[in-house]
Write a protein that holds these residues in place. Sequence first.
Motif, PDB file in Angstrom:
ATOM      1  N   GLU B  72       1.003  -1.302  -0.499  1.00 19.77           N
ATOM      2  CA  GLU B  72      -0.352  -0.718  -0.221  1.00 19.77           C
ATOM      3  C   GLU B  72       1.158   0.936   0.210  1.00 19.77           C
ATOM      4  O   GLU B  72       0.847   2.305  -0.375  1.00 19.77           O
ATOM      5  CB  GLU B  72      -0.925   0.186   1.139  1.00 19.77           C
ATOM      6  CG  GLU B  72      -1.655  -1.322   1.566  1.00 19.77           C
ATOM      7  CD  GLU B  72      -0.719  -2.059   2.605  1.00 19.77           C
ATOM      8  OE1 GLU B  72      -0.829  -1.406   3.662  1.00 19.77           O
ATOM      9  OE2 GLU B  72      -0.702  -3.085   1.961  1.00 19.77           O
ATOM     10  N   ALA B  73       2.033   0.984   0.675  1.00 21.14           N
ATOM     11  CA  ALA B  73       2.669   1.996   1.211  1.00 21.14           C
ATOM     12  C   ALA B  73       3.670   2.476  -0.780  1.00 21.14           C
ATOM     13  O   ALA B  73       3.946   3.567  -0.931  1.00 21.14           O
ATOM     14  CB  ALA B  73       4.164   1.849   1.917  1.00 21.14           C
ATOM     15  N   ARG B  74       3.782   1.483  -1.192  1.00 18.97           N
ATOM     16  CA  ARG B  74       4.302   1.286  -2.671  1.00 18.97           C
ATOM     17  C   ARG B  74       3.695   2.797  -3.355  1.00 18.97           C
ATOM     18  O   ARG B  74       3.617   3.273  -4.004  1.00 18.97           O
ATOM     19  CB  ARG B  74       4.387   0.521  -3.108  1.00 18.97           C
ATOM     20  CG  ARG B  74       5.591   0.105  -4.435  1.00 18.97           C
ATOM     21  CD  ARG B  74       6.065  -1.867  -4.871  1.00 18.97           C
ATOM     22  NE  ARG B  74       6.826  -2.550  -3.604  1.00 18.97           N
ATOM     23  CZ  ARG B  74       8.247  -2.275  -3.154  1.00 18.97           C
ATOM     24  NH1 ARG B  74       8.671  -2.253  -4.674  1.00 18.97           N
ATOM     25  NH2 ARG B  74       8.946  -3.080  -2.451  1.00 18.97           N
ATOM     26  N   LEU B  75       2.749   1.907  -3.387  1.00 23.93           N
ATOM     27  CA  LEU B  75       0.985   2.333  -4.401  1.00 23.93           C
ATOM     28  C   LEU B  75       0.959   3.858  -3.816  1.00 23.93           C
ATOM     29  O   LEU B  75       1.334   5.029  -4.662  1.00 23.93           O
ATOM     30  CB  LEU B  75      -0.004   2.051  -4.130  1.00 23.93           C
ATOM     31  CG  LEU B  75       0.067   1.041  -4.900  1.00 23.93           C
ATOM     32  CD1 LEU B  75      -1.607   0.046  -4.451  1.00 23.93           C
ATOM     33  CD2 LEU B  75      -0.224   0.693  -6.323  1.00 23.93           C
ATOM     34  N   ARG B  76       0.806   4.644  -2.995  1.00 31.49           N
ATOM     35  CA  ARG B  76       0.564   5.316  -2.072  1.00 31.49           C
ATOM     36  C   ARG B  76       1.296   6.465  -2.761  1.00 31.49           C
ATOM     37  O   ARG B  76       1.750   7.525  -3.206  1.00 31.49           O
ATOM     38  CB  ARG B  76       1.114   5.988  -1.118  1.00 31.49           C
ATOM     39  CG  ARG B  76      -0.436   5.520  -0.564  1.00 31.49           C
ATOM     40  CD  ARG B  76      -1.085   5.816   1.643  1.00 31.49           C
ATOM     41  NE  ARG B  76       0.193   5.775   1.806  1.00 31.49           N
ATOM     42  CZ  ARG B  76      -0.103   4.466   2.723  1.00 31.49           C
ATOM     43  NH1 ARG B  76      -1.120   3.869   2.896  1.00 31.49           N
ATOM     44  NH2 ARG B  76       1.044   3.811   3.435  1.00 31.49           N
ATOM     45  N   ILE B  77       3.121   6.424  -2.388  1.00 33.52           N
ATOM     46  CA  ILE B  77       4.113   6.626  -3.162  1.00 33.52           C
ATOM     47  C   ILE B  77       3.912   6.645  -4.265  1.00 33.52           C
ATOM     48  O   ILE B  77       4.664   8.155  -5.384  1.00 33.52           O
ATOM     49  CB  ILE B  77       5.591   6.085  -2.571  1.00 33.52           C
ATOM     50  CG1 ILE B  77       6.103   5.974  -0.747  1.00 33.52           C
ATOM     51  CG2 ILE B  77       6.386   6.856  -3.812  1.00 33.52           C
ATOM     52  CD1 ILE B  77       7.018   5.360  -0.865  1.00 33.52           C
TER      53      ILE B  77
END
Lengths: 195, 86
Positions: B72-77
């Motif tokens: 999810e963090a990867r997507l947000r970034i």
Amino acid sequence: MQDREANSRGAVSPENWLEQHGNFLFSYALSRLRDANAAEEAVQETFLAGLKAAAQYSGKGEERAWLLGILKRKIVDSVRRRNRQAAIGSESGETWLDSIFDVKGHWRSDPRFLATQPSDSLERQEVWAAFRECLGKLPTRQADVFVFRELDDWDSEKICKELEISPSNLWVLLHRARLQLAKCLQGRLHIERSR
Amino acid sequence: MFSCKQAARLLSESRDRRLSIGERLRLTFHLGICRFCRRFAADWTRFHAALRAYSRRLESDPAPDGISLPAEARLRILRALKGETE
């Protein structure tokens, strides 16, 4: 305009950056910040700053080292932000010391905290897992100054300047961090020793 | 009477600042007569060296436990980065 320059160089791609350096930068940030949200934020800020600066990036040297350099700056910013929010003196009080020293100031028990094993025993993963756990239990400000002092090897002057605290304040924080870390490690490593 | 509590404090501060001659003398004398403080000092000497080595390992391989950036963090970034480049 910077974006166009970056694209025209053909070297910078956010997807590739994430793919190649995402885990590395995140793990590094997590080791310094001990908070997944703060670590994610620092990584994002690093990539954003990297995109903006890509035009100036010479392309020489390793891309990862260049990004790590930016990340280290973002980590300091993050630590400074969160310590500004925490009120000074919120961790004051000396009662915790009573669990370590008696009324006369003697150790309540043998303060040894490392196992007396072969010298390479400190490289074992369990030791560092215990260290990370114990560091995480410290009040944030104590853990932050300990990390700058002992992992980054910053001197007192630099830490005081970056975090805007007085030297005497810093030395007290470091002293508390060291005593409590030792006590925590003693408990954790002793279990391993007796196994 | 100079106590272990005071010795531990000076021991810690000796890493971060230059102790006065008086402080150094008191600490040295105390370490000479106190086995517990001597052990505590010896463990810290060992541990400080180990911390340096640990820090160097983190620099080249910060994820000995295989920590990875959550999806999810990867997507947000990625979303934030795309917002910048488009």
